[in-house]
Scaffold this active site. Structure first.
Site, PDB file in Angstrom:
ATOM      1  N   HIS A   1       0.830  -1.211   0.000  1.00 30.66           N
ATOM      2  CA  HIS A   1       0.000   0.000   0.000  1.00 30.66           C
ATOM      3  C   HIS A   1       0.866   1.264   0.000  1.00 30.66           C
ATOM      4  O   HIS A   1       0.695   2.150  -0.846  1.00 30.66           O
ATOM      5  CB  HIS A   1      -0.905  -0.032   1.233  1.00 30.66           C
ATOM      6  CG  HIS A   1      -1.762   1.173   1.414  1.00 30.66           C
ATOM      7  ND1 HIS A   1      -3.099   1.184   1.130  1.00 30.66           N
ATOM      8  CD2 HIS A   1      -1.473   2.431   1.883  1.00 30.66           C
ATOM      9  CE1 HIS A   1      -3.604   2.385   1.390  1.00 30.66           C
ATOM     10  NE2 HIS A   1      -2.642   3.159   1.855  1.00 30.66           N
ATOM     11  N   GLU A   2       1.792   1.334   0.947  1.00 30.09           N
ATOM     12  CA  GLU A   2       2.608   2.545   1.061  1.00 30.09           C
ATOM     13  C   GLU A   2       3.527   2.716  -0.150  1.00 30.09           C
ATOM     14  O   GLU A   2       3.792   3.847  -0.579  1.00 30.09           O
ATOM     15  CB  GLU A   2       3.420   2.527   2.353  1.00 30.09           C
ATOM     16  CG  GLU A   2       2.593   2.519   3.636  1.00 30.09           C
ATOM     17  CD  GLU A   2       1.609   3.664   3.748  1.00 30.09           C
ATOM     18  OE1 GLU A   2       1.817   4.715   3.118  1.00 30.09           O
ATOM     19  OE2 GLU A   2       0.601   3.501   4.468  1.00 30.09           O
TER      20      GLU A   2
ATOM     21  N   HIS B   1       1.800   4.650  -2.790  1.00 30.90           N
ATOM     22  CA  HIS B   1       1.948   6.095  -2.606  1.00 30.90           C
ATOM     23  C   HIS B   1       3.328   6.559  -3.070  1.00 30.90           C
ATOM     24  O   HIS B   1       3.462   7.561  -3.782  1.00 30.90           O
ATOM     25  CB  HIS B   1       1.801   6.451  -1.123  1.00 30.90           C
ATOM     26  CG  HIS B   1       0.407   6.451  -0.608  1.00 30.90           C
ATOM     27  ND1 HIS B   1      -0.601   7.214  -1.153  1.00 30.90           N
ATOM     28  CD2 HIS B   1      -0.162   5.803   0.447  1.00 30.90           C
ATOM     29  CE1 HIS B   1      -1.726   7.031  -0.474  1.00 30.90           C
ATOM     30  NE2 HIS B   1      -1.484   6.175   0.499  1.00 30.90           N
TER      31      HIS B   1
ATOM     32  N   GLU C   1      -4.738   7.791  -2.829  1.00 28.50           N
ATOM     33  CA  GLU C   1      -5.221   6.530  -2.275  1.00 28.50           C
ATOM     34  C   GLU C   1      -5.572   5.537  -3.376  1.00 28.50           C
ATOM     35  O   GLU C   1      -5.458   4.319  -3.185  1.00 28.50           O
ATOM     36  CB  GLU C   1      -6.431   6.766  -1.369  1.00 28.50           C
ATOM     37  CG  GLU C   1      -6.115   7.474  -0.078  1.00 28.50           C
ATOM     38  CD  GLU C   1      -5.044   6.778   0.750  1.00 28.50           C
ATOM     39  OE1 GLU C   1      -4.965   5.533   0.716  1.00 28.50           O
ATOM     40  OE2 GLU C   1      -4.267   7.483   1.419  1.00 28.50           O
TER      41      GLU C   1
END
Length: 513
Positions: A267-268, A271, A297
Site C-alpha cells: 500500500h505505502e 503512494h 489513495e
C-alpha cells in the site's frame, strides 16, 4: 506588464517556490523522524520548535507583498495555461491559512503536533482519557480557523474539498449510500451463509526479522530503487514525498499478523511510486504537492488490493514466503493462501480490514466527522459513538480504545475530511485497474516478475501528471469515462460472491439482475 517585468516576476515565483519547499522539506523531515526514530522524551521540545518553524514558513508564504506579486502574475498568465493552473493551485493551498492571524495558525499547528504525540502515548496505553482533551482542543482550533475563512459551504464541505477537490458531503452521501445499499447485504449474507475459510495460519508467531527480510523481498519484486525510497518502522504506516528522487515509507510489524506489514508495505509503496513518477520538473511545485488524496489513495489501494491480493502476484512471491516461514506456511497451498488473504470477516482495525468490509470502516468515520462538524455529536461521547457505530454496521464492538477510536492517528493530527478519500480512492482504483487490464496482461506481467510493465502503465496514464490535471481529467484520460462507482461495487460483489458462493453464483446474480 512588459516582457522584462514578466521575466522578473517569473524568477521571483521560482525563488518563492524554492523557499516554500525548503520549509516544507524541513518540516516533513521533522515529522518523519518524530514518527519513526526520534526519542519519545524529546518530542515536546521538537513539537514546540516545529511549531515555530511552521510559523516562519507561514509568514513567508503569506507575506502580503509576495502574494500581491503572485496575484499580479496570475492576472497576466495565459488562460488555461500551465502557469495559471499552477498559481491557482498555490492560492488554493494558501486559501485556508492566508486569512488566519499568525497566532491562530501557530496555535492550530501546535495543537495538532501535541495531539499526535498524546495520541501515540494513549494508544500504547489503551486509554482514551489522556487523549480526550487533546482531541477536543484540536477540533476547537480547527473550527476557530475555519471561522476566519470566507466560504459558501459548510465547514465540513470545505474540509472534504481540501482533501479532494470537487467533493462534498452531498457527493459522499450518494457514494456511501450505494455502499450501504449494495455491499452491506453481501457482507451480512457471507457471515450467515458463506463457506468458511480457515485463516488461522496467518495468526501464528512470525519472526519479526524474517518479516522484515520478506518485506524487502517484496519491494525488490516491485522494483523499488533503494537509493530513492527509504523504509522505516512506525506505529501507524504512512508515506512522505520529497522529490522524484526521494520518498520515504514507514511500516509496522506485528509478531502474530504478518499480513499487516505485507499489505501495508505494498500500500505505502503505491503512494511512494506515485511520488517518484510525477514529472521531475514538478518537484517543489503545486503540481507535485497538491495531488488530491483520493487520487493518491487510488494508487496505494490499486497496488495493495488489485495487485497484492491477486493469485498472479503470489504465484511469483509465495514460494519465497514459504521458505521464510516453513513452519507456519509449509503445508499451506498457494490457493489456500490466496483465499486466506482475501477472506472477509467484520473486524475492528481499519488498516487490517479485508476489501469488502473496508469501506464500512470509512463510512463510520465519515458519519462521525459529519456529526462532529454539524454539532450533533457530544464530543465527550465520541468514543462511545465510535463503538456504537461499529456494532451497528459490522456487528463488532471494540474492547478498548486502541481497537476503537485510538487506532488511527488522523484526528490526532487534525486531518478531518481525509478518511472519505480512502473509500473514494478505492473506487477510483477499481476503475483504473479495469482500464489497465484492457491494455496490458497484468497477470502475465506479475507471473514473469515484470513489475515495470505495471509501473510504466501507471506512470504514463496517471502518475506523470501530478496535480496538473484534476482527478476527473485523469479518469477520463486513463479510462475513457468520468468517475463511475459501479466499477467498485461490481468488482467487490463479483469477487466475494465467487469466493464465498462459487463462480456459479455470478451466473445466478446476472440472471436475477
Amino acid at each position: 506588464m512588459n516582457q522584462q517585468e514578466m521575466q522578473q516576476e517569473l524568477e521571483f515565483f521560482e525563488q518563492y517556490k524554492q523557499v516554500c519547499e525548503a520549509y516544507r522539506t524541513a518540516l516533513s523531515t521533522l515529522n518523519f523522524d518524530a514518527a519513526t526514530v526520534a526519542p519519545e522524551e524529546g518530542l515536546p521540545q521538537r513539537n514546540k520548535l516545529g511549531a515555530i518553524l511552521a510559523g516562519e514558513a507561514f509568514s513567508y508564504q503569506t507575506n502580503p507583498e509576495s502574494l500581491k506579486r503572485l496575484e499580479n502574475l496570475l492576472a497576466q498568465a495565459e488562460p488555461g495555461g500551465a502557469l495559471e493552473k499552477e498559481l491557482k493551485l498555490y492560492f488554493r493551498e494558501l486559501e485556508d491559512v492566508r486569512a488566519l492571524p499568525k497566532e491562530v495558525y501557530i496555535r492550530q499547528r501546535r495543537a495538532e503536533a501535541d495531539g499526535h504525540s498524546v495520541w501515540r502515548q494513549a494508544k500504547l496505553a489503551n486509554e482514551f482519557e489522556p487523549f480526550r482533551p487533546a482531541l477536543k482542543e484540536i477540533i476547537q482550533t480547527q473550527k476557530e480557523a475555519l471561522a476566519y475563512l470566507e466560504k459558501d459551504c459548510s465547514d465540513y464541505d470545505y474540509l472534504l474539498d481540501r482533501f479532494e477537490q470537487g467533493t462534498s458531503a452531498a457527493m459522499y452521501d450518494q457514494f456511501f449510500g450505494k455502499i450501504k445499499e449494495k455491499l452491506l447485504p453481501l457482507i451480512q449474507k457471507i457471515q450467515r451463509e458463506g463457506k468458511k475459510i480457515d485463516t488461522a495460519p496467518l495468526y501464528l508467531e512470525y519472526d519479526l526479522k524474517e518479516q522484515e527480510k520478506f518485506v524487502f523481498h517484496l519491494l525488490e519484486f516491485m522494483q523499488m530503487n533503494p537509493n530513492q525510497c527509504g523504509v522505516a518502522e512506525t506505529e501507524h504506516p504512512f508515506t512522505d514525498f520529497f522529490s522524484d528522487k526521494e520518498t520515504r515509507i514507514a511500516v509496522h510489524y506485528y509478531p502474530r499478523n504478518p499480513l499487516s506489514v505485507v499489505m501495508s508495505t505494498i500500500h505505502e509503496y503505491g503512494h511512494g511510486l506515485y511520488g517518484l513518477q510525477v514529472k521531475p520538473e514538478y518537484n517543489g511545485t503545486a503540481f507535485k504537492n497538491a495531488i488530491g488524496y483520493a487520487m493518491h489513495e487510488s494508487q496505494s489501494r490499486l497496488l495493495e488490493n488489485h495487485i497484492g491480493r491477486s493469485r498472479a502476484f503470489w504465484q511469483a512471491n509465495y514460494p519465497a514466503m514459504q521458505r521464510a516461514f516453513p513452519a507456519q506456511l509449509g503445508s499451506v497451498t498457494l490457493d489456500q493462501f490466496v483465499e486466506m488473504i482475501n477472506a472477509s470477516q467484520p473486524s475492528l482495525i481499519r488498516i487490517e480490514a479485508d476489501e469488502l468490509t473496508y469501506p464500512i470502516h470509512i463510512l463510520i468515520r465519515y458519519e462521525l466527522e459529519k456529526a462532529i462538524f454539524d454539532g450533533s455529536l457530544d464530543l465527550d461521547k465520541l468514543d462511545q459513538a465510535w463503538a456504537d457505530q461499529y456494532e451497528r454496521y459490522l456487528g463488532v464492538r471494540p474492547q478498548g480504545p486502541a481497537q476503537g477510536i485510538l487506532q488511527d492517528g488522523h484526528w490526532g493530527g487534525g486531518s478531518f475530511g481525509y478518511f472519505p478519500t480512502y473509500a473514494l480512492g478505492s473506487a477510483y482504483a477499481a476503475q483504473f485497474f479495469c482500464a489497465m487490464e484492457r491494455q496490458i496482461d497484468v497477470d502475465q506481467a506479475l507471473r514473469a516478475g515484470d513489475f515495470q510493465k505495471i509501473s510504466d502503465w501507471l506512470k504514463e496514464n496517471i502518475h506523470q501528471y501530478g496535480a496538473e490535471k484534476t482527478a476527473d481529467e485523469i479518469l477520463r484520460l486513463a479510462t475513457g469515462e468520468p468517475f463511475n462507482p459501479d466499477y467498485y461495487i461490481d468488482y467487490l460483489t463479483e469477487k466475494y460472491s465467487a469466493l464465498y458462493f462459487g463462480p456459479e453464483s455470478l451466473e445466478v446474480r446476472r440472471l436475477d439482475g
